[in-house]
Design an enzyme around this catalytic site. Sequence first.
Site, PDB file in Angstrom:
ATOM      1  CE1 TYR A  65     -20.248  25.028   0.681  1.00  0.00           C
ATOM      2  CE2 TYR A  65     -20.727  24.602  -1.613  1.00  0.00           C
ATOM      3  CZ  TYR A  65     -21.142  24.964  -0.352  1.00  0.00           C
ATOM      4  OH  TYR A  65     -22.468  25.249  -0.132  1.00  0.00           O
TER       5      TYR A  65
ATOM      6  CD  GLU B 193      -8.995   2.832  12.380  1.00  0.00           C
ATOM      7  OE1 GLU B 193      -8.245   2.939  11.374  1.00  0.00           O
ATOM      8  OE2 GLU B 193      -9.338   1.730  12.834  1.00  0.00           O
TER       9      GLU B 193
ATOM     10  CD  GLU C  74      -2.697  -1.132   2.537  1.00  0.00           C
ATOM     11  OE1 GLU C  74      -3.905  -0.826   2.486  1.00  0.00           O
ATOM     12  OE2 GLU C  74      -2.100  -1.443   3.594  1.00  0.00           O
TER      13      GLU C  74
ATOM     14  CE  LYS D  90      -6.806   1.285   3.204  1.00  0.00           C
ATOM     15  NZ  LYS D  90      -5.716   0.531   3.898  1.00  0.00           N
TER      16      LYS D  90
END
Length: 121
Positions: free
Chosen positions: A53, A73, A21, A99
Amino acid sequence: MDKILLNGMEFYAYHGVFQEEKTLGQRFYVDAELEFSLKKPGQSDDMNDSIDYGEAYEVMRGVMEGRPMNLLESLAETVASELFRSFSPLNACRIRITKTDPPIPGHYRSVAAEIFRERDE
């Protein structure tokens, strides 16, 4: 509470526990709910009374495309912290980071972490 919603933001980054990853990277999707009173900007029609935004997106992009982290997290916590640091009107936020195709055994459409944080006074 009133909210601004930013949905389906997509980032390519190198977060994750596994070396693959961190080397190959992958897509992450972020949904954000920014809670604060929209009464003043709704009445004034003035961007200075609201949260831009585009600026909020850039804050989140900076975290998502920045320093690699192991856990969704940790990413969510960092996004929330940076939003509070950047936007004084923000009272609370909900951040969901998804993910797709995680490199773990089994068949998943996605995994996600979602947090809700309120501003510490």
